[in-house]
Structures are given as structure tokens and as C-alpha cells.
Design a protein around this motif. Structure first.
Motif, PDB file in Angstrom:
ATOM      1  N   ASN A  62       0.834  -1.205   0.000  1.00  0.00           N
ATOM      2  CA  ASN A  62       0.000   0.000   0.000  1.00  0.00           C
ATOM      3  C   ASN A  62       0.867   1.253   0.000  1.00  0.00           C
ATOM      4  O   ASN A  62       1.671   1.452   0.903  1.00  0.00           O
ATOM      5  CB  ASN A  62      -0.891   0.015   1.235  1.00  0.00           C
ATOM      6  CG  ASN A  62      -1.764  -1.220   1.304  1.00  0.00           C
ATOM      7  OD1 ASN A  62      -2.283  -1.677   0.293  1.00  0.00           O
ATOM      8  ND2 ASN A  62      -1.908  -1.781   2.498  1.00  0.00           N
ATOM      9  N   ASP A 115      -7.794  10.089  -4.765  1.00  0.00           N
ATOM     10  CA  ASP A 115      -8.722   9.129  -4.158  1.00  0.00           C
ATOM     11  C   ASP A 115      -9.329   9.704  -2.902  1.00  0.00           C
ATOM     12  O   ASP A 115     -10.395   9.289  -2.473  1.00  0.00           O
ATOM     13  CB  ASP A 115      -7.979   7.834  -3.804  1.00  0.00           C
ATOM     14  CG  ASP A 115      -7.418   7.165  -5.035  1.00  0.00           C
ATOM     15  OD1 ASP A 115      -8.194   6.962  -5.984  1.00  0.00           O
ATOM     16  OD2 ASP A 115      -6.206   6.882  -5.072  1.00  0.00           O
ATOM     17  N   SER A 116      -8.622  10.614  -2.273  1.00  0.00           N
ATOM     18  CA  SER A 116      -9.109  11.131  -1.004  1.00  0.00           C
ATOM     19  C   SER A 116      -8.774  12.611  -0.886  1.00  0.00           C
ATOM     20  O   SER A 116      -7.671  13.037  -1.201  1.00  0.00           O
ATOM     21  CB  SER A 116      -8.463  10.351   0.143  1.00  0.00           C
ATOM     22  OG  SER A 116      -8.594  11.080   1.347  1.00  0.00           O
ATOM     23  N   ILE A 150       0.820   5.367  -0.199  1.00  0.00           N
ATOM     24  CA  ILE A 150       0.109   6.637  -0.213  1.00  0.00           C
ATOM     25  C   ILE A 150       0.971   7.669  -0.924  1.00  0.00           C
ATOM     26  O   ILE A 150       2.168   7.773  -0.643  1.00  0.00           O
ATOM     27  CB  ILE A 150      -0.175   7.121   1.229  1.00  0.00           C
ATOM     28  CG1 ILE A 150      -1.188   6.196   1.903  1.00  0.00           C
ATOM     29  CG2 ILE A 150      -0.685   8.563   1.223  1.00  0.00           C
ATOM     30  CD1 ILE A 150      -1.450   6.538   3.364  1.00  0.00           C
ATOM     31  N   ILE A 166      -2.798   5.042  -3.162  1.00  0.00           N
ATOM     32  CA  ILE A 166      -3.841   5.952  -2.679  1.00  0.00           C
ATOM     33  C   ILE A 166      -3.340   7.384  -2.852  1.00  0.00           C
ATOM     34  O   ILE A 166      -2.309   7.766  -2.314  1.00  0.00           O
ATOM     35  CB  ILE A 166      -4.151   5.704  -1.175  1.00  0.00           C
ATOM     36  CG1 ILE A 166      -4.502   4.234  -0.937  1.00  0.00           C
ATOM     37  CG2 ILE A 166      -5.289   6.611  -0.699  1.00  0.00           C
ATOM     38  CD1 ILE A 166      -3.466   3.446  -0.209  1.00  0.00           C
ATOM     39  N   ARG A 171      -3.645   7.563   8.783  1.00  0.00           N
ATOM     40  CA  ARG A 171      -3.287   6.860   7.543  1.00  0.00           C
ATOM     41  C   ARG A 171      -2.732   5.463   7.832  1.00  0.00           C
ATOM     42  O   ARG A 171      -2.985   4.522   7.079  1.00  0.00           O
ATOM     43  CB  ARG A 171      -2.261   7.679   6.760  1.00  0.00           C
ATOM     44  CG  ARG A 171      -2.874   8.937   6.176  1.00  0.00           C
ATOM     45  CD  ARG A 171      -1.829   9.832   5.565  1.00  0.00           C
ATOM     46  NE  ARG A 171      -2.414  11.081   5.096  1.00  0.00           N
ATOM     47  CZ  ARG A 171      -1.722  12.067   4.573  1.00  0.00           C
ATOM     48  NH1 ARG A 171      -0.414  11.963   4.452  1.00  0.00           N
ATOM     49  NH2 ARG A 171      -2.327  13.170   4.173  1.00  0.00           N
ATOM     50  N   ASN A 183      -0.906  -1.026  -4.617  1.00  0.00           N
ATOM     51  CA  ASN A 183      -2.196  -0.457  -4.267  1.00  0.00           C
ATOM     52  C   ASN A 183      -1.931   0.988  -3.849  1.00  0.00           C
ATOM     53  O   ASN A 183      -1.352   1.245  -2.802  1.00  0.00           O
ATOM     54  CB  ASN A 183      -2.823  -1.257  -3.123  1.00  0.00           C
ATOM     55  CG  ASN A 183      -4.131  -0.650  -2.686  1.00  0.00           C
ATOM     56  OD1 ASN A 183      -4.882  -0.139  -3.517  1.00  0.00           O
ATOM     57  ND2 ASN A 183      -4.397  -0.668  -1.395  1.00  0.00           N
ATOM     58  N   TYR A 215       1.966   8.612  -8.646  1.00  0.00           N
ATOM     59  CA  TYR A 215       0.742   7.843  -8.406  1.00  0.00           C
ATOM     60  C   TYR A 215       0.482   6.886  -9.578  1.00  0.00           C
ATOM     61  O   TYR A 215       0.287   5.682  -9.387  1.00  0.00           O
ATOM     62  CB  TYR A 215      -0.430   8.814  -8.225  1.00  0.00           C
ATOM     63  CG  TYR A 215      -1.765   8.152  -8.076  1.00  0.00           C
ATOM     64  CD1 TYR A 215      -2.212   7.735  -6.827  1.00  0.00           C
ATOM     65  CD2 TYR A 215      -2.592   7.940  -9.175  1.00  0.00           C
ATOM     66  CE1 TYR A 215      -3.447   7.115  -6.687  1.00  0.00           C
ATOM     67  CE2 TYR A 215      -3.818   7.324  -9.046  1.00  0.00           C
ATOM     68  CZ  TYR A 215      -4.246   6.918  -7.797  1.00  0.00           C
ATOM     69  OH  TYR A 215      -5.461   6.300  -7.659  1.00  0.00           O
ATOM     70  N   TYR A 240      -5.021   2.870   6.041  1.00  0.00           N
ATOM     71  CA  TYR A 240      -4.472   2.320   4.791  1.00  0.00           C
ATOM     72  C   TYR A 240      -3.367   1.297   5.021  1.00  0.00           C
ATOM     73  O   TYR A 240      -2.888   0.698   4.070  1.00  0.00           O
ATOM     74  CB  TYR A 240      -3.915   3.455   3.924  1.00  0.00           C
ATOM     75  CG  TYR A 240      -4.945   4.496   3.570  1.00  0.00           C
ATOM     76  CD1 TYR A 240      -5.980   4.197   2.682  1.00  0.00           C
ATOM     77  CD2 TYR A 240      -4.911   5.773   4.134  1.00  0.00           C
ATOM     78  CE1 TYR A 240      -6.936   5.154   2.353  1.00  0.00           C
ATOM     79  CE2 TYR A 240      -5.862   6.727   3.806  1.00  0.00           C
ATOM     80  CZ  TYR A 240      -6.861   6.417   2.923  1.00  0.00           C
ATOM     81  OH  TYR A 240      -7.802   7.347   2.597  1.00  0.00           O
TER      82      TYR A 240
END
Ligand code: ARG
Length: 580
Positions: free
Chosen positions: A126, A264-265, A128, A166, A330, A164, A155, A334
Motif C-alpha cells: 500500500n 482518491d481522497s 500513499i 492511494i 493513515r 495499491n 501515483y 491504509y
């Protein structure tokens, strides 16, 4: 696809293992280490890959040259994979089998098409990426443009490699300045058309109320009260704040739409305002909070840094506390392996501080190890109109629209009959700005100069687009793109073709380097190299020619190059026009 580096590294490892040399502790040199040692020679005469043996000299007690020779004599490597090996000084140079390389690359591109280079190496991880993060009611400036573009490219590339990913926009939507904005709006709101021109008008209000605060302590007190009320959820203050936020976002979205950037956020600082208490409690429990002049701080002198303020004397949270709360949030939300902050280098010390303080929050080491600041340099404008306007603030939206307009002017002058002029001008103008922001190393300051950015022959976005369009027009002239199984790939053995093929082969490795270093400029440079090599191939070789077999092979290479140029550009955030 075939991995030559891996093949070479494996064979070298075998040789080393058979040396039975106790000084050479095998576990010390892993396959990955060996792979890492392998270099790509700058000079073609030194082959495609080179293995430097200097590192082994000490443990093997032999000179690098002798080691290189020994390896060359004993290595087992199929000659259908490696054509030739040569010792030059302390290097063992490898020449890959060109026919095999050609076949492998073109087969792979043909199979994967616009997914060529994609992989699953990041599966289960994951990542970020936090980028853009402008401040509401303030101008989205040229520095925010660079984080937006670097972050968005990272990204895309992480995602392409199977991570993955975010994407978070950490909006600056909180702070005591909103107490002032509210006060100003309350007093003179109807004198300003904030619906029409939110950022500009709110800035004016802000400057005016600030002046008044300086003259009148009582007004300043009212502003403080407003902020307190906002923190406590007062309806009037909250409504106003929401309005400022929504109007600002509407403006920012215009920029994001032009750039094709998404998140995404969108959780701004305000989201963390009520989560800072936990941070303070945790630090308190660890005995890390010290009172200093009424404020609470974490002492970082042992780390050679100034203290990190956590809590002001009036109890309000600050920027740093909200960032620490975001790290907690986070990690929990995540379970990140990496949390990347694309933020200007002015905040280098700041991030060092909060990453240090984060270690006191009781988080798993995995998380604190994963905190990564990707710093980038400043953009300065070459002198010109945009640089002198309104206190030096360059409005990114205006800059982007100006880019589109300038390209439209060029098209109208040079190619007035071009189809879909507006659409193409947009792709080219935006592409030019995007590329110029990504082609220099993150950390370097850059100078934005229209003449450079829009130079169709320079190392620019438009140049890459132009070469792409050239591949398109070759394909159009050729009529049909041949089927790979009907193409005689042996006809692509000339140097110019081989250079293109080698570049195509390196696409995925390039993407890997980008995420290793969090450096999109590696991909930008790669695309320039690929475009240049194609241009050279095009100039050296007649593609449409009498020898139909030769034509088909060359057309196929053209087709493959177009795919990779387009895919790479897209990862950077650049769209390709079909015509130019
Ligand atoms: N809003 C800040 C600015 O414009 C950048 C925020 C950076 N991100 C962070 N997590 N502190 O300078």
C-alpha cells in the motif's frame, strides 16, 4: 519478458559459488546485489551490460582484470542469450543476442499493447502519495503545480507497477487565518464578489482585515474568537468556512480538470483538527511533551534539530499536530508501506521533525520507516509578463490557458488546416507544461521559459508528441500494420533499429527506477531518448520502401514505438494528439 540482467547475475553467482573461496561469504552477495552491480555502459563498444569486478578484488585477492577474465572463462551462459563477452580493464562486458532481444521485445509489445511495461511487482503493498495540497482561499501557485504533477505521475507509475496506490490531497483548509477571513467577510462580505472570483476576492478581504487587526487589537481578539468558535462547531462560522472551502475547491478543480489530475481522497487539515488530542495524549504519556513559554513542544536537540511545537499556549492545534494525527489515521486506515509527501524543499526540516516525533506515537516501525518526503525545487519564471503581476503570484490556471493559446497561435500560423485544432492545442499546451515540470530532477530549481517549454525541437513535451505523431503518419502511409508473425525481425539488425529496440526493452526497468527513487524525471528523460532514437531510425532508414519485407519490419517497429511513447507519456500525465 526476458531479463538479461537477471540471467547475467545468475550466471556470475554460479561462478562465484564454485570458487569455494572462504573469503567470499556467499550470503554477502545476493542475486539482487549482483544485479545491482551490473551497469549499462555509456559507450556502445562496451556492450549492453558491464559487470565491474572491483568490489570482489579484496575478498578474492586477485586483480579486477584477472577476476573478469576468470569469470569470462568459467561462466556458463547460453550463447543464444549472450552473443559475446569481453574484458576491458576490470569490467566484463556482455553483448546480448540482438535477434533474441528484438523478438522478445516486439512480441511482448504486440501482446500487451498499451499495457506494455505493466507489472505486479507491487502487489500487496500500500502506497500513499500525497500531492498538490493547496491552501483554500489562497492562490494555487506554481509550486503547487509542481507537487501536483510530480505526485500524480508517481501515483500513476506506482499503480502501473501493481502497487495499491492511494492519492491524497491534504488540503490546507484549517488554521487561525480562517478566524480572520470570517471576521472580514462578516464586515464587508457584500462588497466583494466571492462567487465570481473566490480566491482573488478572499485574498483582498484577508489583506484588509489583517491591516485592521494591526491597527486595532480588539478586532484581532474578535478574529481569535471566531477561530475558537469554528473549532467548537459554531454554526455561522462553520457555514462561512464551508463556503470558502467549496468556492476554493471549485477553482482548484478547474486546474485539476485541465491537467487531468485526480485524487482518491480529499481530506484536508480540518479533518484532523479533532484528532490531535490523541497525538498530544500519546506524546504526554511517553513523557515527550515539555512546557515552553506556555506552549507544548517536543525537544529534538539530540537529533540536532529545533524543537517541534505541538500545541500553542492557547491550546489550539497547529499544522504539525494535524500532520501527526494524519500519520496515525493513515497508518490505521491504509496500513501503508510507504507514505510519500510531495512537498517543496522549503519544508525539509519540518518533515524531518515530524517524522522524528512520529516515532513517539507508538506506531509500528513499518509505518515510521515508510514516511518519505519527496522534496522538489522552486520554479522561477524567465522574465516576462507573468512574473511581474500582482506581487509575483503566478496563477496556474492562467498559465495553463496561456499555454493552450500560444500553441493555438502556432498552429494557426503553421498548420491552419489542422483538424480539431482546439483539442490538439490543449493536449500540446498542457503536455508542454507538464513535461517541463517533470523533466528536471525533483530537487533542482527550474526556470520556466515559454521559448524552451514550447520548442518543438528541444527536449520537450511537444517534441515527444511530434515524434509520436510521426509514427502515426508512417502507419497511415503504410496502410496496414503487419501481423507480427509475418514480420522478418532479422531485418531489424542495423544500428539505428537496434537502438530503438534497446530503448523499448528498457521501459519497465525505467519505471522501476522511477519508484525506487521517486523520480518521474527518469521516465521523462527516457521518453526523450526513445523519441530521439526513433527520429534517428527514421532519418537513417527509409521506412516506406520497395523492399516490402523490409518495409513491414520497419513499420512494425514504428508501431511498437508509438505504443510505448504514448503509454509512457500517459503515465507522466501527457496526452498524445493524433495530428500536429
Ligand atoms: N498546504 C501546504 C502548503 O501549501 C502543503 C501541505 C503539505 N503536506 C503536509 N502533509 N504538510 O504549503
Amino acid at each position: 519478458m526476458i531479463d538479461f540482467k537477471e540471467i547475467i547475475a545468475k550466471s556470475i553467482k554460479e561462478v562465484l559459488e564454485n570458487q569455494n573461496n572462504e573469503n567470499l561469504n556467499q550470503s554477502q552477495i545476493s542475486l539482487n546485489d549482483l544485479k545491482g552491480y551490473i551497469e549499462k555502459p555509456n559507450n556502445k563498444e562496451n556492450g549492453d551490460y558491464a559487470f565491474p569486478t572491483f568490489r570482489l578484488a579484496k575478498s578474492l585477492k586477485k586483480s579486477p582484470q584477472i577476476i573478469a577474465n576468470d569469470i569470462k572463462e568459467t561462466i556458463k551462459i547460453e550463447n543464444d542469450k549472450i552473443e559475446k563477452m569481453e574484458v576491458v580493464g576490470g569490467y566484463l562486458n556482455f553483448f546480448v543476442n540482438k535477434k533474441l532481444l528484438t523478438k522478445e521485445v516486439l512480441k511482448e509489445i504486440n501482446l500487451k499493447q498499451e499495457k506494455y511495461g505493466e507489472s505486479e511487482e507491487g502487489k500487496g503493498k500500500n502506497i500513499i502519495v500525497e500531492y498538490s495540497s493547496p491552501n483554500i482561499a489562497k492562490e494555487f501557485h506554481i509550486g503547487h503545480l509542481r507537487t501536483t504533477l510530480i505526485g500524480s505521475a508517481l501515483y500513476n507509475i506506482y499503480k502501473y507497477l501493481g502497487y495499491n496506490t492511494i492519492g491524497i490531497n491534504h488540503l490546507g483548509d484549517y488554521g487561525t487565518q480562517f478566524g480572520k477571513m470570517i471576521e472580514g467577510y462578516k464586515r464587508w462580505g457584500d462588497e466583494y464578489n466571492i462567487e465570481e472570483n473566490p480566491i482573488e476576492e478572499l485574498t483582498k478581504i484577508y489583506i484588509r482585515i489583517n491591516d485592521l487587526c494591526k491597527q486595532d487589537e480588539k478586532v484581532l481578539e474578535q478574529c481569535r474568537e471566531n477561530f475558537k468558535k469554528l473549532e467548537d462547531g459554531d454554526e455561522y462560522c462553520t457555514k462561512l468556512w464551508e463556503k470558502f472551502r467549496a468556492l476554493s475547491l471549485k477553482e482548484f478543480n478547474k486546474t485539476y480538470d485541465l491537467l487531468g489530475v485526480k485524487f482518491d481522497s480529499l481530506k484536508g487539515e480540518a479533518f484532523y483538527a479533532d484528532k490531535t488530542k490523541e497525538v498530544i495524549d500519546l506524546l504526554e504519556k511517553q513523557g515527550k511533551l515539555i512546557e515552553s513559554e506556555g506552549a507544548k513542544i517536543v525537544d529534538l536537540s539530540e537529533k540536532g534539530m529545533p524543537p517541534c511545537i505541538i500545541c500553542k499556549s492557547n491550546g489550539s492545534s497547529i499544522y504539525a499536530t494535524r500532520d501527526l494525527a494524519a500519520i496515525l489515521y493513515r497508518a490505521r486506515t491504509y496500513d501503508f508501506d510507504k507514505c510519500i509527501y510531495v512537498v517543496a524543499y522549503e519544508q525539509n526540516l519540518y518533515f524531518k521533525q515530524i517524522f522524528e516525533v512520529a516515532k513517539y506515537l507508538g506506531l509500528d516501525k513499518k509505518y515510521t520507516d515508510g514516511l518519505t518526503h519527496v522534496a522538489y525545487g522552486m520554479t522561477r519564471l524567465a522574465t516576462g509578463r507573468m512574473s511581474t503581476r500582482e506581487g509575483n503570484v503566478i496563477k496556474v490556471n492562467e498559465l495553463l490557458n496561456e499555454a493552450i493559446k500560444k500553441v493555438l497561435d502556432i498552429i494557426n500560423e503553421k498548420n491552419p488546416s489542422l483538424e480539431e485544432k482546439e483539442e490538439n492545442a490543449k493536449k500540446i499546451g498542457i503536455g508542454a507544461v507538464v513535461f517541463s515540470n517533470l523533466c528536471t530532477t525533483n530537487i533542482k530549481d527550474q526556470i520556466f521559459d515559454w521559448n524552451t517549454v514550447l520548442n518543438f525541437n528541444g527536449e520537450t513535451g511537444p517534441y515527444i508528441q511530434y515524434i509520436y505523431v510521426r509514427t502515426k503518419s508512417v502507419l497511415e502511409k503504410a496502410g496496414k500494420t503487419p501481423k507480427l508473425e509475418n514480420v522478418d525481425l532479422n531485418l531489424l539488425n542495423d544500428e539505428a533499429s537496434q537502438e530503438v529496440i534497446k530503448n523499448l526493452y528498457e521501459f519497465n526497468q525505467t519505471l522501476q527506477s522511477v519508484v525506487e527513487k521517486n523520480e518521474p524525471s527518469i521516465l521523462a528523460r527516457y521518453l526523450i531518448e526513445l523519441a530521439k532514437s526513433f527520429s534517428n531510425f527514421y532519418n537513417e532508414n527509409k521506412i516506406i520502401c520497395d523492399d516490402k519485407e523490409l518495409q513491414e519490419a520497419r513499420v512494425f517497429l514504428t508501431y511498437a514505438t508509438g505504443i510505448v511513447l504514448k503509454t509512457g507519456a500517459k503515465l507522466l500525465g501527457i496526452e498524445m494528439p493524433d495530428k500536429m
